[in-house]
Motif scaffolding. Sequence first.
Motif, PDB file in Angstrom:
ATOM      1  N   PHE A 187       0.923  -0.922  -0.089  1.00 41.17           N
ATOM      2  CA  PHE A 187      -0.072   0.036   0.091  1.00 41.17           C
ATOM      3  C   PHE A 187       0.796   1.237   0.078  1.00 41.17           C
ATOM      4  O   PHE A 187       0.552   2.300  -0.709  1.00 41.17           O
ATOM      5  CB  PHE A 187      -1.003  -0.018   1.099  1.00 41.17           C
ATOM      6  CG  PHE A 187      -1.395   1.088   1.406  1.00 41.17           C
ATOM      7  CD1 PHE A 187      -2.678   1.760   0.594  1.00 41.17           C
ATOM      8  CD2 PHE A 187      -1.149   2.099   2.348  1.00 41.17           C
ATOM      9  CE1 PHE A 187      -3.240   3.094   0.816  1.00 41.17           C
ATOM     10  CE2 PHE A 187      -1.771   3.441   2.783  1.00 41.17           C
ATOM     11  CZ  PHE A 187      -2.772   3.792   1.954  1.00 41.17           C
ATOM     12  N   LEU A 188       1.972   1.333   0.755  1.00 42.08           N
ATOM     13  CA  LEU A 188       2.708   2.309   0.873  1.00 42.08           C
ATOM     14  C   LEU A 188       3.595   2.766  -0.178  1.00 42.08           C
ATOM     15  O   LEU A 188       4.007   3.889  -0.717  1.00 42.08           O
ATOM     16  CB  LEU A 188       3.652   2.354   2.096  1.00 42.08           C
ATOM     17  CG  LEU A 188       2.945   2.516   3.452  1.00 42.08           C
ATOM     18  CD1 LEU A 188       3.840   2.312   4.824  1.00 42.08           C
ATOM     19  CD2 LEU A 188       2.090   3.670   3.684  1.00 42.08           C
ATOM     20  N   LYS A 190       2.819   2.375  -3.295  1.00 43.94           N
ATOM     21  CA  LYS A 190       1.982   3.241  -4.342  1.00 43.94           C
ATOM     22  C   LYS A 190       2.084   4.839  -3.957  1.00 43.94           C
ATOM     23  O   LYS A 190       1.782   5.554  -4.803  1.00 43.94           O
ATOM     24  CB  LYS A 190       0.690   2.829  -4.029  1.00 43.94           C
ATOM     25  CG  LYS A 190       0.406   1.304  -4.744  1.00 43.94           C
ATOM     26  CD  LYS A 190      -0.981   0.752  -4.167  1.00 43.94           C
ATOM     27  CE  LYS A 190      -1.250  -0.784  -4.922  1.00 43.94           C
ATOM     28  NZ  LYS A 190      -2.640  -1.219  -4.288  1.00 43.94           N
ATOM     29  N   GLU A 191       2.448   5.119  -2.756  1.00 50.46           N
ATOM     30  CA  GLU A 191       2.566   6.560  -2.447  1.00 50.46           C
ATOM     31  C   GLU A 191       3.961   7.215  -2.477  1.00 50.46           C
ATOM     32  O   GLU A 191       4.179   8.200  -2.590  1.00 50.46           O
ATOM     33  CB  GLU A 191       2.191   6.789  -0.950  1.00 50.46           C
ATOM     34  CG  GLU A 191       0.513   6.339  -0.829  1.00 50.46           C
ATOM     35  CD  GLU A 191       0.060   6.644   0.491  1.00 50.46           C
ATOM     36  OE1 GLU A 191      -1.229   6.849   0.623  1.00 50.46           O
ATOM     37  OE2 GLU A 191       0.911   6.897   1.310  1.00 50.46           O
ATOM     38  N   GLN A 192       5.047   6.051  -2.302  1.00 48.12           N
ATOM     39  CA  GLN A 192       6.365   6.567  -2.036  1.00 48.12           C
ATOM     40  C   GLN A 192       7.433   5.419  -2.741  1.00 48.12           C
ATOM     41  O   GLN A 192       6.718   4.186  -2.572  1.00 48.12           O
ATOM     42  CB  GLN A 192       6.706   6.982  -0.597  1.00 48.12           C
ATOM     43  CG  GLN A 192       6.478   5.811   0.218  1.00 48.12           C
ATOM     44  CD  GLN A 192       6.393   5.994   2.039  1.00 48.12           C
ATOM     45  OE1 GLN A 192       5.312   6.792   2.271  1.00 48.12           O
ATOM     46  NE2 GLN A 192       7.272   5.988   2.875  1.00 48.12           N
ATOM     47  N   SER A 193       8.609   5.925  -2.908  1.00 42.89           N
ATOM     48  CA  SER A 193       9.529   4.853  -3.313  1.00 42.89           C
ATOM     49  C   SER A 193      10.253   3.917  -2.569  1.00 42.89           C
ATOM     50  O   SER A 193      10.754   2.950  -2.612  1.00 42.89           O
ATOM     51  CB  SER A 193      10.334   5.339  -4.563  1.00 42.89           C
ATOM     52  OG  SER A 193      11.253   6.487  -3.805  1.00 42.89           O
ATOM     53  N   VAL A 195      10.054   2.634   1.678  1.00 44.75           N
ATOM     54  CA  VAL A 195       9.320   2.567   2.899  1.00 44.75           C
ATOM     55  C   VAL A 195      10.250   2.092   4.035  1.00 44.75           C
ATOM     56  O   VAL A 195      11.093   1.182   4.016  1.00 44.75           O
ATOM     57  CB  VAL A 195       8.425   1.638   2.929  1.00 44.75           C
ATOM     58  CG1 VAL A 195       7.443   1.333   4.365  1.00 44.75           C
ATOM     59  CG2 VAL A 195       7.436   1.959   1.780  1.00 44.75           C
ATOM     60  N   ASN A 199       8.988   5.028   8.775  1.00 47.42           N
ATOM     61  CA  ASN A 199       7.353   5.462   8.166  1.00 47.42           C
ATOM     62  C   ASN A 199       6.544   4.655   8.991  1.00 47.42           C
ATOM     63  O   ASN A 199       5.345   4.838   9.031  1.00 47.42           O
ATOM     64  CB  ASN A 199       7.559   4.906   6.751  1.00 47.42           C
ATOM     65  CG  ASN A 199       8.235   5.949   6.016  1.00 47.42           C
ATOM     66  OD1 ASN A 199       8.856   5.448   4.706  1.00 47.42           O
ATOM     67  ND2 ASN A 199       8.460   7.111   6.005  1.00 47.42           N
ATOM     68  N   THR A 208      -0.207   5.999   9.746  1.00 47.52           N
ATOM     69  CA  THR A 208       0.331   5.187   8.522  1.00 47.52           C
ATOM     70  C   THR A 208      -0.222   3.726   8.350  1.00 47.52           C
ATOM     71  O   THR A 208      -0.828   3.220   7.426  1.00 47.52           O
ATOM     72  CB  THR A 208       1.847   5.242   8.228  1.00 47.52           C
ATOM     73  OG1 THR A 208       2.389   6.641   7.829  1.00 47.52           O
ATOM     74  CG2 THR A 208       2.238   4.377   6.956  1.00 47.52           C
ATOM     75  N   ARG A 211      -4.174   3.988   8.208  1.00 41.56           N
ATOM     76  CA  ARG A 211      -4.576   4.033   6.714  1.00 41.56           C
ATOM     77  C   ARG A 211      -4.465   2.948   6.019  1.00 41.56           C
ATOM     78  O   ARG A 211      -5.176   2.348   5.148  1.00 41.56           O
ATOM     79  CB  ARG A 211      -3.548   5.564   6.318  1.00 41.56           C
ATOM     80  CG  ARG A 211      -4.380   6.487   6.736  1.00 41.56           C
ATOM     81  CD  ARG A 211      -3.616   7.703   5.909  1.00 41.56           C
ATOM     82  NE  ARG A 211      -2.074   7.879   5.684  1.00 41.56           N
ATOM     83  CZ  ARG A 211      -1.699   7.363   4.475  1.00 41.56           C
ATOM     84  NH1 ARG A 211      -2.580   7.020   3.466  1.00 41.56           N
ATOM     85  NH2 ARG A 211      -0.396   7.209   4.183  1.00 41.56           N
ATOM     86  N   ALA A 212      -3.256   2.123   6.101  1.00 41.25           N
ATOM     87  CA  ALA A 212      -2.891   1.134   5.422  1.00 41.25           C
ATOM     88  C   ALA A 212      -3.977  -0.199   5.827  1.00 41.25           C
ATOM     89  O   ALA A 212      -4.471  -0.827   4.863  1.00 41.25           O
ATOM     90  CB  ALA A 212      -1.360   0.588   5.355  1.00 41.25           C
ATOM     91  N   HIS A 215      -7.297   0.622   4.399  1.00 41.82           N
ATOM     92  CA  HIS A 215      -7.441   0.379   2.845  1.00 41.82           C
ATOM     93  C   HIS A 215      -7.438  -0.976   2.528  1.00 41.82           C
ATOM     94  O   HIS A 215      -8.297  -1.596   1.727  1.00 41.82           O
ATOM     95  CB  HIS A 215      -6.152   1.068   2.162  1.00 41.82           C
ATOM     96  CG  HIS A 215      -6.046   0.732   0.716  1.00 41.82           C
ATOM     97  ND1 HIS A 215      -5.515  -0.435   0.462  1.00 41.82           N
ATOM     98  CD2 HIS A 215      -6.452   1.277  -0.342  1.00 41.82           C
ATOM     99  CE1 HIS A 215      -5.624  -0.512  -1.043  1.00 41.82           C
ATOM    100  NE2 HIS A 215      -6.115   0.611  -1.603  1.00 41.82           N
TER     101      HIS A 215
END
Length: 334
Positions: A187-188, A190-193, A195, A199, A208, A211-212, A215
């Motif tokens: 999931f993460l 998809k938001e950042q390159s 982790v 984080n 975080t 949210r993950a 989702h």
Amino acid sequence: MSLLLVADIGGTNGRFGLVEFDAEKIGTNGQINYTAERQITLKCADYVDMATMIRTCCAKFGVDIPDYACLAIAGPIENGQASMTNLNWKFSIHGLRDQLGMKTLHVINDFASLAYAVPFLKENELVTLYESNKSNPDAPIVVMGPGTGFGMAALVPSQNNWKIIPTEGGHASFAPTNEKELDIKSFLLKEQSHVSVENILSGGGLVTLYRALAHNSGVEAKPYSPADVSTKGLANEDPLCREAVLTFCDVLGEVAGDKALSVGARGGVVIGGGLTPKLMGLLPESHFLERYKNKGPMAGYVSDISIRLIVNDKAALVGSAAWLIHNTPELKAH
């Protein structure tokens, strides 16, 4: 008797303390008290620079500016220049010393100060999370902690003193070890390159995780703050918040074991920072200890290493005092 000024200065608050120090106790192996008996906290936003805040601090204490001081700051220190990460403050250490009329001024990183405090904390300032009678007092100690970010340093015994090895261990990659954590990382990504451990293991990391998990459960995440997630998770008011804090504890155990292996921390693992004491009651319900020892052929290695938790929220002041006393030749001879 010397009066020492110590401080722990972050982006929001500056915590100051006065320590009364008797140099004769070093030579006679007397008990040194590193605790600042007088302490005050000032809001950094109320001051234009470090010198002004220190002058105000001493005026509030009702003392002249002490000759000796150590400031622990949240920010990098390079080539005698200090920068506050979340404040627009930059200063020369020697320049500030001369401006304030001090004889000696040390400026160290705030997490380095927390790490240096460990050997000098009192028994009631540490809680044992896992006890092993095989810890080696002559081996390195790893000090790590989730708070606003994730700090990590190693303490290495060196000629009757301790050498701090600062690290950026919080920015090492987060390594999932089960399907749920693989889904969280997916999931993460998809938001950042990248982790990182930070984080996940930080105040923002609690959000975080929430949210993950939301989702991946097909639930719409609510705009919770880190305090919301921890409070609702601890009170079991929201099942996803509860899962987030338990997952946090699991990952904390995993990372503690990883760092112990990486540093060769046979002297122990010490966890600091503001988050873990609040979540301490959840650790037995989580897989914290199981994950700490989950190191394959090295399970026995980490099982021999004790884990302690710092419960003194002003421990960095102790570290600043200890650093000043043990790294100032002229103070020892004073």
